[in-house]
Design a protein around this motif. Sequence first.
Motif, PDB file in Angstrom:
ATOM      1  N   LEU A   1       0.822  -1.204   0.000  1.00 30.07           N
ATOM      2  CA  LEU A   1       0.000   0.000   0.000  1.00 30.07           C
ATOM      3  C   LEU A   1       0.858   1.258   0.000  1.00 30.07           C
ATOM      4  N   PRO A   2       0.572   2.218  -0.864  1.00 32.68           N
ATOM      5  CA  PRO A   2       1.281   3.507  -0.800  1.00 32.68           C
ATOM      6  C   PRO A   2       0.879   4.255   0.470  1.00 32.68           C
ATOM      7  N   ILE A   3       1.859   4.588   1.297  1.00 32.22           N
ATOM      8  CA  ILE A   3       1.590   5.277   2.558  1.00 32.22           C
ATOM      9  C   ILE A   3       2.557   6.440   2.717  1.00 32.22           C
ATOM     10  N   ASP A   4       2.279   7.296   3.703  1.00 33.02           N
ATOM     11  CA  ASP A   4       3.245   8.293   4.147  1.00 33.02           C
ATOM     12  C   ASP A   4       3.309   8.217   5.663  1.00 33.02           C
ATOM     13  N   ASN A   5       3.997   9.181   6.286  1.00 33.93           N
ATOM     14  CA  ASN A   5       4.206   9.080   7.740  1.00 33.93           C
ATOM     15  C   ASN A   5       2.975   9.438   8.559  1.00 33.93           C
ATOM     16  N   ARG A   6       1.875   9.779   7.883  1.00 35.70           N
ATOM     17  CA  ARG A   6       0.622  10.037   8.605  1.00 35.70           C
ATOM     18  C   ARG A   6      -0.414   8.949   8.379  1.00 35.70           C
ATOM     19  N   SER A   7      -0.121   7.976   7.539  1.00 35.75           N
ATOM     20  CA  SER A   7      -1.069   6.889   7.265  1.00 35.75           C
ATOM     21  C   SER A   7      -1.234   6.033   8.524  1.00 35.75           C
TER      22      SER A   7
ATOM     23  N   ASN B   1     -16.647   1.036  31.038  1.00 36.97           N
ATOM     24  CA  ASN B   1     -17.966   0.779  30.454  1.00 36.97           C
ATOM     25  C   ASN B   1     -17.935   0.495  28.958  1.00 36.97           C
ATOM     26  N   HIS B   2     -16.751   0.156  28.425  1.00 37.78           N
ATOM     27  CA  HIS B   2     -16.640  -0.235  27.021  1.00 37.78           C
ATOM     28  C   HIS B   2     -15.894  -1.562  26.944  1.00 37.78           C
ATOM     29  N   PHE B   3     -16.511  -2.561  26.336  1.00 32.95           N
ATOM     30  CA  PHE B   3     -15.812  -3.842  26.208  1.00 32.95           C
ATOM     31  C   PHE B   3     -14.900  -3.861  24.988  1.00 32.95           C
ATOM     32  N   SER B   4     -15.002  -2.836  24.132  1.00 29.55           N
ATOM     33  CA  SER B   4     -14.061  -2.695  23.023  1.00 29.55           C
ATOM     34  C   SER B   4     -13.191  -1.472  23.265  1.00 29.55           C
ATOM     35  N   THR B   5     -11.987  -1.518  22.707  1.00 28.35           N
ATOM     36  CA  THR B   5     -11.054  -0.397  22.798  1.00 28.35           C
ATOM     37  C   THR B   5     -10.598  -0.043  21.393  1.00 28.35           C
ATOM     38  N   GLN B   6     -10.800   1.205  21.005  1.00 26.18           N
ATOM     39  CA  GLN B   6     -10.369   1.636  19.671  1.00 26.18           C
ATOM     40  C   GLN B   6      -8.945   2.153  19.750  1.00 26.18           C
ATOM     41  N   LEU B   7      -8.149   1.810  18.741  1.00 26.24           N
ATOM     42  CA  LEU B   7      -6.715   2.097  18.772  1.00 26.24           C
ATOM     43  C   LEU B   7      -6.251   2.694  17.455  1.00 26.24           C
ATOM     44  N   LEU B   8      -5.161   3.459  17.536  1.00 29.84           N
ATOM     45  CA  LEU B   8      -4.517   4.038  16.361  1.00 29.84           C
ATOM     46  C   LEU B   8      -3.046   3.659  16.361  1.00 29.84           C
ATOM     47  N   GLN B   9      -2.532   3.403  15.177  1.00 32.99           N
ATOM     48  CA  GLN B   9      -1.103   3.156  15.015  1.00 32.99           C
ATOM     49  C   GLN B   9      -0.704   3.586  13.612  1.00 32.99           C
ATOM     50  N   ARG B  10       0.461   4.192  13.485  1.00 27.49           N
ATOM     51  CA  ARG B  10       0.961   4.519  12.152  1.00 27.49           C
ATOM     52  C   ARG B  10       1.333   3.229  11.425  1.00 27.49           C
ATOM     53  N   ILE B  11       0.935   3.138  10.163  1.00 27.61           N
ATOM     54  CA  ILE B  11       1.212   1.928   9.394  1.00 27.61           C
ATOM     55  C   ILE B  11       2.715   1.679   9.325  1.00 27.61           C
ATOM     56  N   GLU B  12       3.509   2.729   9.137  1.00 24.56           N
ATOM     57  CA  GLU B  12       4.958   2.536   9.047  1.00 24.56           C
ATOM     58  C   GLU B  12       5.530   1.985  10.349  1.00 24.56           C
ATOM     59  N   ASP B  13       4.931   2.346  11.485  1.00 21.96           N
ATOM     60  CA  ASP B  13       5.406   1.817  12.767  1.00 21.96           C
ATOM     61  C   ASP B  13       5.112   0.328  12.896  1.00 21.96           C
ATOM     62  N   LEU B  14       3.937  -0.103  12.421  1.00 22.10           N
ATOM     63  CA  LEU B  14       3.619  -1.527  12.463  1.00 22.10           C
ATOM     64  C   LEU B  14       4.569  -2.309  11.568  1.00 22.10           C
ATOM     65  N   LEU B  15       4.854  -1.794  10.383  1.00 19.61           N
ATOM     66  CA  LEU B  15       5.763  -2.493   9.470  1.00 19.61           C
ATOM     67  C   LEU B  15       7.167  -2.603  10.063  1.00 19.61           C
ATOM     68  N   LYS B  16       7.644  -1.540  10.694  1.00 20.00           N
ATOM     69  CA  LYS B  16       8.962  -1.582  11.343  1.00 20.00           C
ATOM     70  C   LYS B  16       8.952  -2.586  12.489  1.00 20.00           C
ATOM     71  N   GLN B  17       7.887  -2.579  13.276  1.00 24.18           N
ATOM     72  CA  GLN B  17       7.770  -3.496  14.404  1.00 24.18           C
ATOM     73  C   GLN B  17       7.824  -4.948  13.931  1.00 24.18           C
ATOM     74  N   CYS B  18       7.104  -5.233  12.866  1.00 26.04           N
ATOM     75  CA  CYS B  18       7.073  -6.608  12.360  1.00 26.04           C
ATOM     76  C   CYS B  18       8.404  -7.007  11.726  1.00 26.04           C
ATOM     77  N   SER B  19       9.107  -6.041  11.152  1.00 28.22           N
ATOM     78  CA  SER B  19      10.396  -6.349  10.516  1.00 28.22           C
ATOM     79  C   SER B  19      11.446  -6.762  11.533  1.00 28.22           C
ATOM     80  N   THR B  20      11.235  -6.387  12.808  1.00 29.11           N
ATOM     81  CA  THR B  20      12.176  -6.754  13.868  1.00 29.11           C
ATOM     82  C   THR B  20      11.685  -7.951  14.682  1.00 29.11           C
ATOM     83  N   GLY B  21      10.639  -8.632  14.177  1.00 26.27           N
ATOM     84  CA  GLY B  21      10.156  -9.841  14.828  1.00 26.27           C
ATOM     85  C   GLY B  21       9.295  -9.612  16.047  1.00 26.27           C
ATOM     86  N   GLU B  22       8.683  -8.434  16.164  1.00 25.02           N
ATOM     87  CA  GLU B  22       7.879  -8.126  17.345  1.00 25.02           C
ATOM     88  C   GLU B  22       6.381  -8.221  17.085  1.00 25.02           C
TER      89      GLU B  22
END
Length: 375
Positions: free
Chosen positions: A312-318, A338-359
């Motif tokens: 996916l084409p991304i930038d540092n705000r995706s 009072n919420h059984f779900s939790t909404q979360l945000l993460q930068r796509i580039e941060d997830l890709l870096k995290q996965c590239s290091t085996g985390e």
Amino acid sequence: MIRIHKSVRSLIAAALIVLWGAGAASTAVSSRDHKSFAALSARLSEQGGYFDSDNLISNETSYLHVIPKLKELGITGGIYIGVGPDQSFSYIAKIRPKMAILIDIRRDNLLQHLLYKSLFARARNRVEYLCLFFGKPVPKTRGWENRSIKELVEYIDGAQSDAKLFEKTVANVRKDVQSYGIPLSASDLETIVKIQRAFYGAGLEIRYSSYHRPPRSIYPTYRDLLLETDLAGQQQNYFAGEDDFQFLKKLEEQDMIVPAVGDLSGPQAVKAIGQYIAEQKERVSAFYLSNVEFYLARQGTFDKFVENLKSLPIDNRSVIIRSYFNYYAPSHPQAEPNHFSTQLLQRIEDLLKQCSTGECDNYNDIVTKNSILLR
């Protein structure tokens, strides 16, 4: 007294009829042939799959909690990608992307979005949309464009259902969805009617349900979801303001909300979406995943999803918008009372870096490391 020739009066009357028809709630959809819309949906789709829920509405009470942070981070424009039914509309209304691609493993989700497309085309405003959806008569009083979402909900709750109006909408939707160019079987058409009847029968009490799990009292009703707020206590659903609704209506009318069928870890769909976005010289602004990552991690295909994400084409705000359900244990550090779900945000580039290091071998690491704090 000014006299108007009979032929002129006839022309004026005809013109008024045309103008009135163009704005009426039952007006036909755009005359465009939708060939590009259907072709793009086909291009971005792959073989569908199974999920053990009808997923007609969300079960994420926290879905609006990310909206103030999206605004703070300047997440806007670009191409929005999302899964599921109509919770994506609230994100789209706030992000204001140039286009939205809604992908889901269930073909039923594509069919539900064709239903939405028809309703947006036939409704002039929010209250007319809800009336068409739930089989209620349109209010005779004026000024509903300025009413609050609470007032809209109260009207739908209080208005008597009208079976004849509903059946007329069923017939109109059936005609509309067949005009969009996406091949539909008899079974597909029956599914769309089944979805309509589910909302008509249950009204705003309709809830998320699973096929092989007992119903949970913690699942919100559609009424609950409409009236939910963000973390600042502001109502942010796309029905909360006429401007947001009209933005979505325009996107639908321009064929810029495209549903597709695909597995996020599948061989084709996400990569095809990435290629298309690159061709448009655009980038992903937000990718809403719900809790799909939980299932991908459990079935051992999360690494394939990460490979797809790289296309996916991304930038540092995706960003990724995801949901974590606190019954998985342990509760998420950003869980709200009072919420059984939790909404979360993460930068796509941060997830890709995290996965590239085996985390990314552990689901809890995926949803906690590098998550952007919402408060």
